[in-house]
Design a protein around this motif. Structure first.
Motif, PDB file in Angstrom:
ATOM      1  N   THR A 148      18.114  -9.961  12.553  1.00 14.95           N
ATOM      2  CA  THR A 148      17.565  -8.612  12.372  1.00 14.95           C
ATOM      3  C   THR A 148      16.185  -8.574  11.723  1.00 14.95           C
ATOM      4  OG1 THR A 148      18.615  -8.366  10.203  1.00 14.95           O
ATOM      5  CG2 THR A 148      19.886  -7.670  12.141  1.00 14.95           C
ATOM      6  N   ARG A 149      15.956  -9.392  10.706  1.00 10.75           N
ATOM      7  CA  ARG A 149      14.747  -9.303   9.868  1.00 10.75           C
ATOM      8  C   ARG A 149      14.486  -7.828   9.531  1.00 10.75           C
ATOM      9  NH1 ARG A 149       9.688 -13.076  10.223  1.00 10.75           N
ATOM     10  NH2 ARG A 149       9.053 -11.907  12.058  1.00 10.75           N
ATOM     11  N   LEU A 150      15.494  -7.198   8.939  1.00 15.14           N
ATOM     12  CA  LEU A 150      15.445  -5.767   8.646  1.00 15.14           C
ATOM     13  C   LEU A 150      15.505  -5.524   7.141  1.00 15.14           C
ATOM     14  CD1 LEU A 150      15.668  -2.740   9.489  1.00 15.14           C
ATOM     15  CD2 LEU A 150      18.154  -3.079   9.556  1.00 15.14           C
ATOM     16  N   VAL A 151      14.541  -4.756   6.633  1.00 12.36           N
ATOM     17  CA  VAL A 151      14.502  -4.369   5.224  1.00 12.36           C
ATOM     18  C   VAL A 151      14.589  -2.850   5.132  1.00 12.36           C
ATOM     19  CG1 VAL A 151      13.119  -4.309   3.108  1.00 12.36           C
ATOM     20  CG2 VAL A 151      13.106  -6.356   4.547  1.00 12.36           C
ATOM     21  N   ALA A 175       6.057  -0.499  -0.802  1.00 13.89           N
ATOM     22  CA  ALA A 175       6.043  -1.955  -0.848  1.00 13.89           C
ATOM     23  C   ALA A 175       4.960  -2.502   0.068  1.00 13.89           C
ATOM     24  CB  ALA A 175       7.401  -2.531  -0.446  1.00 13.89           C
ATOM     25  N   PHE A 176       4.445  -3.671  -0.312  1.00 11.51           N
ATOM     26  CA  PHE A 176       3.469  -4.400   0.492  1.00 11.51           C
ATOM     27  C   PHE A 176       4.171  -5.622   1.064  1.00 11.51           C
ATOM     28  CE2 PHE A 176      -0.053  -7.639   0.594  1.00 11.51           C
ATOM     29  CZ  PHE A 176      -0.724  -7.090   1.682  1.00 11.51           C
ATOM     30  N   PHE A 177       3.973  -5.879   2.358  1.00 12.76           N
ATOM     31  CA  PHE A 177       4.650  -6.979   3.034  1.00 12.76           C
ATOM     32  C   PHE A 177       3.656  -7.981   3.609  1.00 12.76           C
ATOM     33  CE2 PHE A 177       7.559  -3.424   3.115  1.00 12.76           C
ATOM     34  CZ  PHE A 177       8.802  -3.994   2.891  1.00 12.76           C
ATOM     35  N   LYS A 178       3.970  -9.253   3.420  1.00 10.94           N
ATOM     36  CA  LYS A 178       3.261 -10.343   4.078  1.00 10.94           C
ATOM     37  C   LYS A 178       4.304 -11.048   4.945  1.00 10.94           C
ATOM     38  CE  LYS A 178       0.048 -11.113   0.220  1.00 10.94           C
ATOM     39  NZ  LYS A 178      -0.461 -12.106  -0.756  1.00 10.94           N
ATOM     40  N   VAL A 179       4.259 -10.794   6.241  1.00 14.07           N
ATOM     41  CA  VAL A 179       5.327 -11.230   7.136  1.00 14.07           C
ATOM     42  C   VAL A 179       4.947 -12.496   7.896  1.00 14.07           C
ATOM     43  CG1 VAL A 179       6.771 -10.552   9.088  1.00 14.07           C
ATOM     44  CG2 VAL A 179       6.077  -8.836   7.399  1.00 14.07           C
ATOM     45  N   THR A 180       5.817 -13.498   7.857  1.00 10.90           N
ATOM     46  CA  THR A 180       5.598 -14.715   8.629  1.00 10.90           C
ATOM     47  C   THR A 180       5.893 -14.437  10.100  1.00 10.90           C
ATOM     48  OG1 THR A 180       7.892 -15.429   8.260  1.00 10.90           O
ATOM     49  CG2 THR A 180       6.231 -16.181   6.684  1.00 10.90           C
ATOM     50  N   LYS A 181       5.254 -15.174  10.974  1.00  5.89           N
ATOM     51  CA  LYS A 181       5.442 -14.969  12.401  1.00  5.89           C
ATOM     52  C   LYS A 181       6.858 -15.346  12.819  1.00  5.89           C
ATOM     53  CE  LYS A 181       0.609 -15.547  13.703  1.00  5.89           C
ATOM     54  NZ  LYS A 181      -0.362 -16.304  14.516  1.00  5.89           N
ATOM     55  N   GLY A 182       7.381 -14.630  13.803  1.00  6.76           N
ATOM     56  CA  GLY A 182       8.735 -14.884  14.284  1.00  6.76           C
ATOM     57  C   GLY A 182       9.224 -13.710  15.100  1.00  6.76           C
ATOM     58  N   LYS A 238      10.999  -9.912  15.687  1.00  3.34           N
ATOM     59  CA  LYS A 238      10.587  -8.611  15.165  1.00  3.34           C
ATOM     60  C   LYS A 238      11.068  -8.414  13.732  1.00  3.34           C
ATOM     61  CE  LYS A 238      12.471  -4.697  16.545  1.00  3.34           C
ATOM     62  NZ  LYS A 238      12.835  -3.492  17.329  1.00  3.34           N
ATOM     63  N   PHE A 239      10.166  -7.938  12.906  1.00  2.00           N
ATOM     64  CA  PHE A 239      10.438  -7.644  11.495  1.00  2.00           C
ATOM     65  C   PHE A 239      10.324  -6.138  11.321  1.00  2.00           C
ATOM     66  CE2 PHE A 239       9.405  -6.856   7.138  1.00  2.00           C
ATOM     67  CZ  PHE A 239       9.913  -7.901   6.372  1.00  2.00           C
ATOM     68  N   THR A 240      11.370  -5.516  10.761  1.00  2.00           N
ATOM     69  CA  THR A 240      11.399  -4.058  10.671  1.00  2.00           C
ATOM     70  C   THR A 240      11.619  -3.593   9.236  1.00  2.00           C
ATOM     71  OG1 THR A 240      12.301  -3.879  12.911  1.00  2.00           O
ATOM     72  CG2 THR A 240      12.516  -1.955  11.485  1.00  2.00           C
ATOM     73  N   VAL A 241      10.833  -2.605   8.838  1.00  3.98           N
ATOM     74  CA  VAL A 241      11.038  -1.916   7.569  1.00  3.98           C
ATOM     75  C   VAL A 241      11.532  -0.517   7.904  1.00  3.98           C
ATOM     76  CG1 VAL A 241       9.994  -1.053   5.451  1.00  3.98           C
ATOM     77  CG2 VAL A 241       9.213  -3.219   6.436  1.00  3.98           C
ATOM     78  N   SER A 242      12.727  -0.202   7.442  1.00  6.36           N
ATOM     79  CA  SER A 242      13.339   1.080   7.760  1.00  6.36           C
ATOM     80  C   SER A 242      13.324   1.990   6.536  1.00  6.36           C
ATOM     81  CB  SER A 242      14.784   0.867   8.222  1.00  6.36           C
ATOM     82  OG  SER A 242      15.426   2.098   8.470  1.00  6.36           O
ATOM     83  N   THR A 243      12.823   3.222   6.712  1.00  2.40           N
ATOM     84  CA  THR A 243      12.831   4.225   5.650  1.00  2.40           C
ATOM     85  C   THR A 243      13.437   5.509   6.210  1.00  2.40           C
ATOM     86  OG1 THR A 243      10.736   5.376   6.091  1.00  2.40           O
ATOM     87  CG2 THR A 243      10.603   3.252   4.958  1.00  2.40           C
ATOM     88  N   VAL A 276       0.899  -3.443  13.769  1.00  3.38           N
ATOM     89  CA  VAL A 276       2.209  -2.888  13.437  1.00  3.38           C
ATOM     90  C   VAL A 276       2.510  -1.699  14.337  1.00  3.38           C
ATOM     91  CG1 VAL A 276       2.007  -3.588  11.021  1.00  3.38           C
ATOM     92  CG2 VAL A 276       1.373  -1.274  11.682  1.00  3.38           C
ATOM     93  N   SER A 277       3.791  -1.486  14.592  1.00  4.02           N
ATOM     94  CA  SER A 277       4.251  -0.333  15.351  1.00  4.02           C
ATOM     95  C   SER A 277       4.942   0.623  14.394  1.00  4.02           C
ATOM     96  CB  SER A 277       5.228  -0.774  16.451  1.00  4.02           C
ATOM     97  OG  SER A 277       5.835   0.344  17.067  1.00  4.02           O
TER      98      SER A 277
END
Length: 304
Positions: free
Chosen positions: A140-143, A149-156, A158-163, A193-194
């Motif tokens: 998932t890579r889901l937060v 928050a500030f994010f530094k995301v490693t490649k891979g 899909k990484f999702t931030v849900s609010t 980013v999307s």
């Protein structure tokens, strides 16, 4: 573990209650203090066997004397008195890290840096909460985030931030997300980013920002390599005054009595996050407002 600590057994000395008053005060201010405090909170629930340091010392010294690759006796003596404590920390730390779900939260005026399972980094601003499912992270890579928050995301994948106000999805980039009440703001510092907010979708590249409050989407460009709050400065661009006051409250643990103030007034400006007097004077002098502070320093009353 801590770059600013001179000795290698800092955590062990903390657990053993051997820190000086000055060291403990400094440690409590460290962004990782709450993290380790939470780890140690679970220690009482563990049934750990007593570790016989003297017995194990004799056995280990005997074994080492029979090997060809000998080390200095002084090194062994320095390490072994902390073996039991270090082992306990390792056990507790492992249980905490590999639980099914990790939750993190910051208090007034605090920030917290969290390394995610894939090596990505999340830095929480004051009064923010975040959680993720470690067991299902690879899929998932889901937060989930409440606050900023500030994010530094490693490649891979899909990484999702849900609010509650929308979602931000990336493959590998650096970006800032803020979600407070009806305010939803995303700044992209690197990559792409999307952003999905209700029925609105936006693709942001480096130097682009998106905001939505009151169902009014807004886009703009900016400069800078990271959010200013990472260096103890809160910045605002054409934002309703109520969010500025909210940030003041979260950084300094105060309450602002603004019953006679129009909180929809648009504000652009900054204030420091490490000096309450300067912060209040900066904001309210810009607005042309007078204010008084209660005797306990916890309430600010505004006057027109």
């Amino acid at each position: 573990m801590f770059e600013d600590k001179k000795d290698d057994f800092f955590l062990a000395r903390w657990v053993s209650g051997e820190l000086s008053e000055e060291e403990f005060k400094a440690f409590k201010k460290h962004p990782e203090y709450q993290y380790y405090a939470k780890i140690m909170a679970g220690a009482d629930a563990l049934d750990l066997k007593t570790y016989n340091v003297e017995k194990e010392l004799i056995a280990l010294k005997s074994k080492r004397e029979n090997t060809t690759n000998k080390k200095k006796k002084g090194t062994v003596i320095k390490l072994l008195p902390y073996v039991a404590v270090a082992a306990s920390i390792a056990i507790i730390f492992g249980i905490f890290l590999f639980g099914p779900k990790d939750d993190f939260a910051t208090q007034y005026g605090e920030t917290l840096t969290v390394q995610l399972p894939d090596g990505s980094e999340m830095i929480l601003n004051a009064k923010s909460k975040a959680s993720f499912d470690k067991d299902n992270w690879k899929n998932t890579r889901l937060v989930s985030l409440e606050g900023e928050a500030f994010f530094k995301v490693t490649k891979g994948s899909k990484f999702t931030v849900s609010t509650k106000n929308g979602e931000v999805s990336v493959l590998g980039t650096q970006f800032n997300v803020q979600s407070h009440n009806a305010l939803f703001e995303v700044n992209c510092y690197e990559g792409k980013v999307s952003v999905v907010n209700k029925n609105y979708t936006e693709i942001l590249t480096a130097g682009k920002a998106y905001r939505n409050y009151g169902n009014t989407p807004e886009n703009w460009t900016f400069t800078g390599a990271e959010p200013t709050w990472l260096t103890n400065t809160s910045s605002f661009r054409s934002i309703p005054l109520k969010y500025v006051f909210k940030e003041l409250e979260e950084q300094y643990n105060i309450q602002i009595n603004s019953s006679n103030i129009d909180l929809t007034t648009i504000y652009t400006g900054t204030f420091p996050n490490n000096n309450k007097e300067v912060a209040l004077r900066t904001v309210f002098s810009t607005l042309g407002m007078d204010y008084t502070i209660s005797e306990d320093g916890n309430t600010v009353v505004l006057e027109k």
